[in-house]
Write a protein that holds these residues in place. Structure first.
Motif, PDB file in Angstrom:
ATOM      1  N   PHE A 224       0.833  -1.199   0.000  1.00 18.54           N
ATOM      2  CA  PHE A 224       0.000   0.000   0.000  1.00 18.54           C
ATOM      3  C   PHE A 224       0.875   1.258   0.000  1.00 18.54           C
ATOM      4  O   PHE A 224       0.618   2.220  -0.735  1.00 18.54           O
ATOM      5  CB  PHE A 224      -0.915  -0.021   1.224  1.00 18.54           C
ATOM      6  CG  PHE A 224      -1.870   1.128   1.311  1.00 18.54           C
ATOM      7  CD1 PHE A 224      -3.022   1.161   0.541  1.00 18.54           C
ATOM      8  CD2 PHE A 224      -1.624   2.188   2.174  1.00 18.54           C
ATOM      9  CE1 PHE A 224      -3.914   2.230   0.625  1.00 18.54           C
ATOM     10  CE2 PHE A 224      -2.506   3.257   2.266  1.00 18.54           C
ATOM     11  CZ  PHE A 224      -3.656   3.273   1.491  1.00 18.54           C
ATOM     12  N   ALA A 225       1.938   1.248   0.797  1.00 15.94           N
ATOM     13  CA  ALA A 225       2.839   2.388   0.877  1.00 15.94           C
ATOM     14  C   ALA A 225       3.540   2.630  -0.456  1.00 15.94           C
ATOM     15  O   ALA A 225       3.658   3.781  -0.910  1.00 15.94           O
ATOM     16  CB  ALA A 225       3.877   2.153   1.982  1.00 15.94           C
ATOM     17  N   MET A 226       4.010   1.573  -1.081  1.00 21.36           N
ATOM     18  CA  MET A 226       4.682   1.704  -2.375  1.00 21.36           C
ATOM     19  C   MET A 226       3.735   2.339  -3.401  1.00 21.36           C
ATOM     20  O   MET A 226       4.124   3.236  -4.155  1.00 21.36           O
ATOM     21  CB  MET A 226       5.150   0.339  -2.865  1.00 21.36           C
ATOM     22  CG  MET A 226       6.331  -0.229  -2.096  1.00 21.36           C
ATOM     23  SD  MET A 226       7.876   0.662  -2.410  1.00 21.36           S
ATOM     24  CE  MET A 226       8.196   0.168  -4.114  1.00 21.36           C
ATOM     25  N   LYS A 227       2.495   1.891  -3.402  1.00 18.88           N
ATOM     26  CA  LYS A 227       1.506   2.400  -4.352  1.00 18.88           C
ATOM     27  C   LYS A 227       1.254   3.894  -4.123  1.00 18.88           C
ATOM     28  O   LYS A 227       1.272   4.696  -5.064  1.00 18.88           O
ATOM     29  CB  LYS A 227       0.208   1.607  -4.199  1.00 18.88           C
ATOM     30  CG  LYS A 227      -0.948   2.060  -5.099  1.00 18.88           C
ATOM     31  CD  LYS A 227      -2.137   1.125  -4.905  1.00 18.88           C
ATOM     32  CE  LYS A 227      -3.315   1.522  -5.783  1.00 18.88           C
ATOM     33  NZ  LYS A 227      -3.922   2.802  -5.369  1.00 18.88           N
ATOM     34  N   ILE A 228       1.030   4.283  -2.866  1.00 20.87           N
ATOM     35  CA  ILE A 228       0.718   5.675  -2.544  1.00 20.87           C
ATOM     36  C   ILE A 228       1.892   6.591  -2.878  1.00 20.87           C
ATOM     37  O   ILE A 228       1.725   7.658  -3.487  1.00 20.87           O
ATOM     38  CB  ILE A 228       0.350   5.806  -1.051  1.00 20.87           C
ATOM     39  CG1 ILE A 228      -0.979   5.089  -0.758  1.00 20.87           C
ATOM     40  CG2 ILE A 228       0.257   7.280  -0.641  1.00 20.87           C
ATOM     41  CD1 ILE A 228      -2.169   5.685  -1.450  1.00 20.87           C
ATOM     42  N   GLY A 237       5.374  13.894   4.055  1.00 18.51           N
ATOM     43  CA  GLY A 237       5.155  13.624   5.470  1.00 18.51           C
ATOM     44  C   GLY A 237       4.096  12.565   5.643  1.00 18.51           C
ATOM     45  O   GLY A 237       3.140  12.498   4.858  1.00 18.51           O
ATOM     46  N   MET A 238       4.256  11.700   6.648  1.00 19.58           N
ATOM     47  CA  MET A 238       3.298  10.610   6.850  1.00 19.58           C
ATOM     48  C   MET A 238       3.168  10.292   8.339  1.00 19.58           C
ATOM     49  O   MET A 238       4.170  10.181   9.052  1.00 19.58           O
ATOM     50  CB  MET A 238       3.771   9.365   6.095  1.00 19.58           C
ATOM     51  CG  MET A 238       2.908   8.128   6.301  1.00 19.58           C
ATOM     52  SD  MET A 238       3.504   7.133   7.710  1.00 19.58           S
ATOM     53  CE  MET A 238       2.173   5.936   7.835  1.00 19.58           C
ATOM     54  N   MET A 243       3.022   0.193  12.827  1.00 25.27           N
ATOM     55  CA  MET A 243       3.267  -0.812  11.791  1.00 25.27           C
ATOM     56  C   MET A 243       3.156  -0.242  10.376  1.00 25.27           C
ATOM     57  O   MET A 243       4.082  -0.415   9.569  1.00 25.27           O
ATOM     58  CB  MET A 243       2.348  -2.020  11.964  1.00 25.27           C
ATOM     59  CG  MET A 243       2.714  -3.179  11.032  1.00 25.27           C
ATOM     60  SD  MET A 243       1.641  -4.624  11.191  1.00 25.27           S
ATOM     61  CE  MET A 243       2.147  -5.219  12.807  1.00 25.27           C
ATOM     62  N   PRO A 244       2.066   0.440  10.003  1.00 24.30           N
ATOM     63  CA  PRO A 244       2.042   1.041   8.669  1.00 24.30           C
ATOM     64  C   PRO A 244       3.108   2.116   8.489  1.00 24.30           C
ATOM     65  O   PRO A 244       3.646   2.290   7.386  1.00 24.30           O
ATOM     66  CB  PRO A 244       0.635   1.614   8.542  1.00 24.30           C
ATOM     67  CG  PRO A 244       0.106   1.686   9.922  1.00 24.30           C
ATOM     68  CD  PRO A 244       0.757   0.579  10.675  1.00 24.30           C
ATOM     69  N   ALA A 245       3.446   2.838   9.562  1.00 23.83           N
ATOM     70  CA  ALA A 245       4.508   3.838   9.464  1.00 23.83           C
ATOM     71  C   ALA A 245       5.837   3.170   9.138  1.00 23.83           C
ATOM     72  O   ALA A 245       6.611   3.667   8.304  1.00 23.83           O
ATOM     73  CB  ALA A 245       4.617   4.631  10.763  1.00 23.83           C
ATOM     74  N   ALA A 246       6.109   2.034   9.766  1.00 27.75           N
ATOM     75  CA  ALA A 246       7.337   1.292   9.481  1.00 27.75           C
ATOM     76  C   ALA A 246       7.338   0.800   8.037  1.00 27.75           C
ATOM     77  O   ALA A 246       8.390   0.777   7.374  1.00 27.75           O
ATOM     78  CB  ALA A 246       7.474   0.118  10.444  1.00 27.75           C
ATOM     79  N   ALA A 247       6.167   0.422   7.537  1.00 33.09           N
ATOM     80  CA  ALA A 247       6.063  -0.016   6.137  1.00 33.09           C
ATOM     81  C   ALA A 247       6.339   1.145   5.188  1.00 33.09           C
ATOM     82  O   ALA A 247       7.018   0.969   4.159  1.00 33.09           O
ATOM     83  CB  ALA A 247       4.674  -0.600   5.884  1.00 33.09           C
ATOM     84  N   PHE A 248       5.843   2.333   5.521  1.00 35.05           N
ATOM     85  CA  PHE A 248       6.120   3.513   4.697  1.00 35.05           C
ATOM     86  C   PHE A 248       7.598   3.890   4.745  1.00 35.05           C
ATOM     87  O   PHE A 248       8.168   4.328   3.739  1.00 35.05           O
ATOM     88  CB  PHE A 248       5.256   4.696   5.150  1.00 35.05           C
ATOM     89  CG  PHE A 248       3.968   4.821   4.390  1.00 35.05           C
ATOM     90  CD1 PHE A 248       3.834   5.758   3.376  1.00 35.05           C
ATOM     91  CD2 PHE A 248       2.888   3.999   4.674  1.00 35.05           C
ATOM     92  CE1 PHE A 248       2.648   5.877   2.657  1.00 35.05           C
ATOM     93  CE2 PHE A 248       1.698   4.104   3.971  1.00 35.05           C
ATOM     94  CZ  PHE A 248       1.574   5.043   2.951  1.00 35.05           C
TER      95      PHE A 248
END
Length: 326
Positions: A224-228, A237-238, A243-248
């Motif tokens: 999802f992060a790669m796509k965005i 900024g994010m 967990m999603p922050a680590a993925a971003f």
């Protein structure tokens, strides 16, 4: 294995006297109490906790319902509750609703029996009337439904302000903050409200994006992060749960973005996930130990029939500086 009858015979007392000793009753003389304790030791007797619970009309068990047992935030929170409950001679029953109201209802139907003495709701998907009619002590975490229901929350308004200020200092111009499809009466949503308010006041583009439900799967967050990030290279900024922050963070590094110059990232929760990458994340830390202490205290005041001065408790929140913001 010895039973209570054998203990009573060895001590030459009635079974009810043994029960009184096991339950620390003050209606037993010290001489008789010692006789029973000696018999218990000699016979290596282990009291049946369920039987003791029935005798006291208490089970000695507190249930906790969360969206996911495997999620780092909820598993860590449960560990703090387990410590607090153990101090009081209680045990924790840990349950997962997986965001399903039907699963939560099925648990509540079981809990209506004497299997638990109270419930901690880390997940709450039902109508307030169901909780109000539930005839057992309860504490809600991070959710306000009604003034009659006790709840504990972190100061998420302050969390949003702290995150916004960190983005401002990092020179961000386009910040995304990741939410989900849960109802907006979840108190943690206030972090999004305050973040948006402060960023907008400073003329910074603030965009909330609802994540798809994925049972907290890191690989799906990464995809999802790669796509965005590929679709909109202006994002610098994010903010999101750890967990999603680590993925971003991983996706940003993979795409060659300079952290934090080209992409500032702030996690939200303060779990170990904030440090699983080679770059330590800046994160908003929820004090889970304090949340557990406050919620446990409120729950046991209900169990013990004591007066509760305030049915709401807000604990302070803080930011832990890492390498993903300036």
């Amino acid at each position: 294995m010895a039973n209570i009858r054998e203990v009573a015979e060895r001590a030459n007392v009635a079974k009810c006297t043994v029960s009184r000793v096991l339950n620390n009753s003050d209606k037993v003389s010290e001489k008789t109490r010692q006789k029973v304790l000696d018999a218990i030791k000699e016979l290596d007797y282990t009291p049946n906790e369920l039987a003791r619970g029935m005798f006291k009309q208490k089970s000695g068990i507190i249930a906790m319902i969360v969206p996911s047992i495997s999620h780092p935030f909820f598993s860590r929170m449960a560990s703090y509750f387990e410590v607090e409950l153990f101090k009081r001679g209680y045990r924790l029953m840990f349950c997962s609703s997986k965001g399903s109201s039907e699963r939560e209802k099925s648990y509540l139907n079981v809990f209506k029996t004497n299997i638990v003495d109270g419930i901690i709701f880390g997940a709450s998907n039902l109508e307030k009337e169901i909780y109000e009619s539930f005839q057992k002590p309860l504490v809600m975490l991070d959710k306000y439904l009604d003034a009659d229901l006790t709840y504990v929350t972190a100061d998420h308004q302050q969390g949003g302000v702290l995150a916004a200020n960190a983005f401002i200092k990092s020179g961000c111009k386009h910040v995304i903050h990741l939410g989900d499809v849960t109802p907006k009466n979840i108190l943690s949503y206030q972090s999004h409200v305050e973040l948006h308010r402060v960023l907008t006041e400073h003329h910074i583009l603030s965009e909330e994006i609802d994540l798809p439900l994925n049972d907290y799967n890191f690989n799906m967050f990464y995809d999802f992060a790669m796509k965005i990030l590929q679709e909109d290279p202006t994002i610098d900024g994010m903010l999101g749960a750890d967990m999603p922050a680590a993925a971003f963070l991983k996706a940003g590094i993979h795409l060659g973005k300079k952290i934090p110059d080209e992409l500032a990232i702030i996690g939200y929760d303060g779990t170990y996930v904030a440090n699983i990458n080679t770059v330590a994340m800046t994160t908003i830390v929820q004090p889970l130990d304090e949340i557990a202490k406050e919620a446990t205290e409120l729950l046991f005041r209900q169990i013990d029939g004591k007066k509760i001065e305030s049915k709401e408790k807000t604990v302070k929140i803080a930011i832990r500086q890492g390498e993903t913001t300036k």
